[in-house]
Design a protein around this motif. Sequence first.
Motif, PDB file in Angstrom:
ATOM      1  N   LEU A 110       0.827  -1.214   0.000  1.00  0.00           N
ATOM      2  CA  LEU A 110       0.000   0.000   0.000  1.00  0.00           C
ATOM      3  C   LEU A 110       0.857   1.259   0.000  1.00  0.00           C
ATOM      4  O   LEU A 110       0.665   2.155  -0.810  1.00  0.00           O
ATOM      5  N   CYS A 111       1.793   1.335   0.939  1.00  0.00           N
ATOM      6  CA  CYS A 111       2.593   2.562   1.023  1.00  0.00           C
ATOM      7  C   CYS A 111       4.003   2.221   1.492  1.00  0.00           C
ATOM      8  O   CYS A 111       4.861   1.891   0.680  1.00  0.00           O
ATOM      9  N   CYS A 113       4.618   0.910   5.175  1.00  0.00           N
ATOM     10  CA  CYS A 113       4.608   0.451   6.552  1.00  0.00           C
ATOM     11  C   CYS A 113       5.859  -0.399   6.768  1.00  0.00           C
ATOM     12  O   CYS A 113       6.223  -1.209   5.917  1.00  0.00           O
ATOM     13  N   THR A 162       1.051  -3.807   7.228  1.00  0.00           N
ATOM     14  CA  THR A 162      -0.023  -2.813   7.334  1.00  0.00           C
ATOM     15  C   THR A 162       0.324  -1.866   8.471  1.00  0.00           C
ATOM     16  O   THR A 162       1.322  -2.059   9.168  1.00  0.00           O
TER      17      THR A 162
ATOM     18  N   ASP B  34      -3.914   3.664  10.866  1.00  0.00           N
ATOM     19  CA  ASP B  34      -4.557   3.055   9.697  1.00  0.00           C
ATOM     20  C   ASP B  34      -5.102   4.125   8.749  1.00  0.00           C
ATOM     21  O   ASP B  34      -4.917   4.048   7.541  1.00  0.00           O
ATOM     22  N   GLU B  35      -5.758   5.155   9.293  1.00  0.00           N
ATOM     23  CA  GLU B  35      -6.222   6.270   8.454  1.00  0.00           C
ATOM     24  C   GLU B  35      -5.037   6.870   7.697  1.00  0.00           C
ATOM     25  O   GLU B  35      -5.128   7.216   6.523  1.00  0.00           O
ATOM     26  N   ALA B  37      -2.121   5.407   6.890  1.00  0.00           N
ATOM     27  CA  ALA B  37      -1.605   4.511   5.851  1.00  0.00           C
ATOM     28  C   ALA B  37      -2.533   4.493   4.639  1.00  0.00           C
ATOM     29  O   ALA B  37      -2.067   4.491   3.483  1.00  0.00           O
ATOM     30  N   GLN B  38      -3.834   4.514   4.891  1.00  0.00           N
ATOM     31  CA  GLN B  38      -4.782   4.506   3.766  1.00  0.00           C
ATOM     32  C   GLN B  38      -4.654   5.788   2.945  1.00  0.00           C
ATOM     33  O   GLN B  38      -4.665   5.759   1.718  1.00  0.00           O
ATOM     34  N   THR B  39      -4.554   6.920   3.626  1.00  0.00           N
ATOM     35  CA  THR B  39      -4.466   8.200   2.917  1.00  0.00           C
ATOM     36  C   THR B  39      -3.148   8.295   2.146  1.00  0.00           C
ATOM     37  O   THR B  39      -3.117   8.722   0.988  1.00  0.00           O
ATOM     38  N   GLY B  41      -1.317   5.776   1.060  1.00  0.00           N
ATOM     39  CA  GLY B  41      -1.418   4.840  -0.067  1.00  0.00           C
ATOM     40  C   GLY B  41      -2.230   5.429  -1.204  1.00  0.00           C
ATOM     41  O   GLY B  41      -1.895   5.291  -2.392  1.00  0.00           O
ATOM     42  N   ASP B  42      -3.311   6.124  -0.830  1.00  0.00           N
ATOM     43  CA  ASP B  42      -4.175   6.743  -1.822  1.00  0.00           C
ATOM     44  C   ASP B  42      -3.453   7.862  -2.577  1.00  0.00           C
ATOM     45  O   ASP B  42      -3.567   7.989  -3.794  1.00  0.00           O
TER      46      ASP B  42
END
Lengths: 210, 105
Positions: A110-111, A113, A162, B34-35, B37-39, B41-42
């Motif tokens: 995803l990024c 981590c 994650t 988590d917020e 990492a999601q942002t 990644g987005d």
Amino acid sequence: MPHDGHDHDHTEPPSDVALRVKSLESLLIDKGLVDPAAIDALVDRYAHRVGPQNGKKVVARAWTDPEFKQRLLDDAREAVGEFDFKGRPGERLVAVENTPEVHNLVVCTLCSCYPWNVLGLPPVWYKSAPYRARAVSDPRGVLGEFGTELPDEVEVRVWDSTAEMRYLVVPERPTGTEGWSAEQLEKLITRNSMIGVEQAKSPADLEGGA
Amino acid sequence: MTTDDAEPGFCEPWQAQAFALANALIDQGVFTADEWAQTLGDEIKRAQAAGDPDTGETYYNHWLAALERLCAEKGLAQAGEIGTRAEEWRDAYLATPHGKPVSLP
């Protein structure tokens, strides 16, 4: 610094991106949302104090202390707490052990981590699109680019990190290191071997200055 | 791909500041890991779609974009405010003699 030596009546402003960060920081400080001392402490910690040297201590201990290794494999977050390397609350750390049968490789698709508390900041390639994609689709190809060739019968396991779950690879202890102290063993452990793209160095690598 | 153990974590000071800001806000519970990492990644996906080579070199640009976006979404700081503040800082630099500390009026 084209102005140095010519024009001392002003200070050259930093780049646009640096100004944006400075502005956001000063707004958040003004609103009481962040504490400047906390920011300075975080910068100091990640720029100077945490890094692969933490993970090396953990792995060298696991290689020399079977009971510690078991605690590390059971609950890595608690075990690295013995070194004061515990991460943020809610972040789980999992130690995965390389054996003659299994090789572990860590990625964040995803990024980025990453187990910051034990390895510091991730290297540039860890954050790159090719690594994030190919570690999953072609792990042996990626390992090959790092010069890591594994026998066909070795199973390669890929772990996708994650925000809540991060991984530390415990590389195999190299042969020919019987009787070595933890301090000596640390020299064989590399950051890359704890991400799983390489194996630990051999005693011969050390002699060769590699 | 490099095998160098000693690769620096930050290339420029603003990257360290942006890194620390996001982590300070997570530590204080303003947003969750988590917020974040999601942002992030987005933002990486969005930049990739817009032609960013995504080789890891531009990573902290994505980091800052994610930070600005979450700060706006959480009502902490809006883009307009940040732009205005940036101009104030630029003026402050230009009005400060070289070698003197820069501060906002």
